[in-house]
Design an enzyme around this catalytic site. Structure first.
Site, mmCIF file in Angstrom:
data_model
loop_
_atom_site.group_PDB
_atom_site.id
_atom_site.type_symbol
_atom_site.label_atom_id
_atom_site.label_comp_id
_atom_site.label_asym_id
_atom_site.label_seq_id
_atom_site.Cartn_x
_atom_site.Cartn_y
_atom_site.Cartn_z
ATOM 1 N N GLU A 32 0.851 -1.191 0.000
ATOM 2 C CA GLU A 32 0.000 0.000 0.000
ATOM 3 C C GLU A 32 0.883 1.237 0.000
ATOM 4 O OE1 GLU A 32 -2.426 2.550 -0.479
ATOM 5 O OE2 GLU A 32 -3.597 0.740 -0.015
ATOM 6 N N ALA A 186 -25.171 7.275 -4.904
ATOM 7 C CA ALA A 186 -24.924 7.422 -3.467
ATOM 8 C C ALA A 186 -23.968 8.578 -3.176
ATOM 9 C CB ALA A 186 -24.370 6.117 -2.906
ATOM 10 N N HIS A 446 -41.524 -2.704 20.471
ATOM 11 C CA HIS A 446 -42.259 -1.445 20.355
ATOM 12 C C HIS A 446 -41.812 -0.483 21.451
ATOM 13 C CE1 HIS A 446 -45.630 1.292 19.689
ATOM 14 N NE2 HIS A 446 -45.805 1.307 21.007
#
Length: 467
Positions: A32, A186, A446
């Site tokens: 990298e 996006a 809920h």
């Protein structure tokens, strides 16, 4: 061989593959040249979510009175501080990958890597220096995970100042008064939402008939309504023909269904997509086949050359971080001789982090009908959700599509607050071949936004309670 596995690229595909390979007792190195974590951690997924969170906090503060809270004085975004926070978040994530490399005994070779033949990789160790040092390494297997970059069009050449890509959009020195965003996928929609929320006058231009065009049509319409509610200008069926940057502001010529239109903006953000990084990585030298700008691979990411594999944005499939990670794990496990199954690309979640958020998986309603399914469609709006009402986030809905014959869950399409946190339930349900019956009969807590999934399933079968 120097290594069992060398990976070129340390994005979500590369670094995840490296860690899994280390877990499987391979000697691993990752090449990298920039920051560990690749574009996603440093210039994509993570820092953009940091920016969007700052915009969300600002929006909450400006609407504090809606929640019974009085704030005196002007509320202004500190743009440089927002950008600085985003960079700090990205840097922290990159350091996290460095830690994981040390923990898993993965060697990081800093430099530019390319194939130098079968089982051989060449690395330019000092890519900035004029006298670049080149080193060669050998490995039983090589995975190419070089990712992608912002796509450029001939009439929309990026100069990094007035016409920019996503990378520059994250580090502007000041908040522009106006911005024209080209492309409503996006990336384009998220940046358009971010800048409009902070006070920039944004125009969003989309070539296709609707924004976020890969999503279900009803989702696209809802997002456009939400964008227009915050005063964003949305132009569909429109094409940017040219941009004149010679003046103080960019002069943009746009072809629309009503004819040619000229707009001005401080910044033009090109968000028309991405281009795979397959140039100058030694594909030709190694004899690796490509097709339409992507590396050709089999179900386990083996290229046309034994021992050379490719994953992520450089192969055909959705260019998503979580897809690259999944491909990396499958690839490495196959190399290790484990029993693995190919990735099911029909069950991949997609998320867009606008306000409201978008999340989807499986077939849209139109695609299901085109495929010949006799379908049942259930839709539950968040206006009927107690949690959404209490949160003040009633925009949006959850839409589920079932096969009438067997109750199979064909697709799910969500738009609303935090729906990106809900979509995983659908992915697991589809993986387990769950039917509408199981969803309806699974008790959902809920009050939560997730109740809307159960209610949408019930709506498809005429059993919905709260509509």
């Amino acid at each position: 061989m120097d290594y069992d596995l060398i990976i070129i690229g340390s994005g979500p595909g590369g670094y995840v593959a490296a860690i899994r390979a280390s877990q499987l007792k391979m000697k691993v190195a990752v090449i990298e040249r920039a920051e560990l974590g690749g574009i996603c951690l440093n210039w994509g997924c993570i820092p953009t979510k940091s920016l969007l969170k700052s915009a969300q906090v600002f929006e909450y503060l400006t609407h504090a009175s809606d929640y019974g809270i009085s704030i005196s004085g002007d509320i202004k975004p500190d743009f440089s501080a927002i950008v600085s926070r985003s960079r700090n978040v990205a840097n922290g994530m990159s350091k996290g990958v460095q830690f994981l490399f040390k923990k898993n005994n993965i060697e990081h070779i800093k430099g530019y890597g390319r194939l130098a033949g079968i089982n051989k990789v060449e690395v330019e160790v000092e890519v900035e220096a004029p006298d670049r040092t080149r080193k060669k390494y050998s490995s039983r297997n090589v995975i190419l995970a070089t990712g992608a970059r912002s796509k450029e069009l001939p009439n929309l050449k990026q100069d990094g100042k007035k016409i920019i890509g996503y990378r520059e959009a994250m580090t502007l020195e000041k908040l522009p008064e106006s911005m024209l965003v080209v492309g409503s996928g996006a990336i384009g929609s998220e940046f358009a939402n971010f800048y409009q929320s902070l006070g920039t006058n944004v125009t969003l231009v989309e070539f296709l008939p609707r924004i976020v065009p890969v999503e279900d049509e009803e989702v696209s319409k809802q997002l456009e309504r939400s964008f227009k509610k915050i005063k964003m200008k949305v132009m569909t069926d429109s094409t940017v023909e040219s941009v004149d940057t010679s003046k103080e502001k960019c002069v943009v010529t746009i072809k629309t269904p009503k004819g040619q239109e000229v707009a001005e903006a401080d910044i033009v953000l090109s968000a028309i997509g991405i281009t795979a990084n397959i140039e100058d990585i030694g594909l030709e030298k190694a004899g690796v086949k490509t097709d339409k700008g992507k590396v050709v691979v089999d179900d386990y990411y083996q290229t046309s050359v034994p021992g050379i594999f490719a994953i992520g944005d450089i192969v055909h499939g959705p260019a998503l971080a979580h897809v690259a990670s999944a491909e990396g794990i499958i690839c490495v496990e196959k190399i290790a001789g484990l029993s693995v199954e190919p990735l099911d690309y029909k069950n991949i979640p997609g998320c867009t982090y606008t306000n409201p958020e978008i999340a989807s998986c499986g077939l849209t309603e139109a695609a299901a009908r085109e495929a010949g399914y006799d379908i049942k469609v259930g839709k539950f709006p968040f206006t009927a959700s107690g949690k959404a009402s209490a949160s003040g986030t009633k925009d949006g809905f959850i839409k589920l599509i079932f096969d009438s014959a067997y109750g199979e869950l064909l697709g799910a399409h969500m738009i609303g607050a935090n729906v990106t946190e809900l979509i995983a339930e659908i992915v697991v349900a589809r993986k387990l071949e769950t039917t509408a019956y199981e969803i309806i009969k699974s008790v959902h807590p809920h009050p939560t936004m997730s109740e809307a999934i159960m209610e949408a399933a019930a709506a498809a079968y005429g059993e919905v309670i709260h509509l």
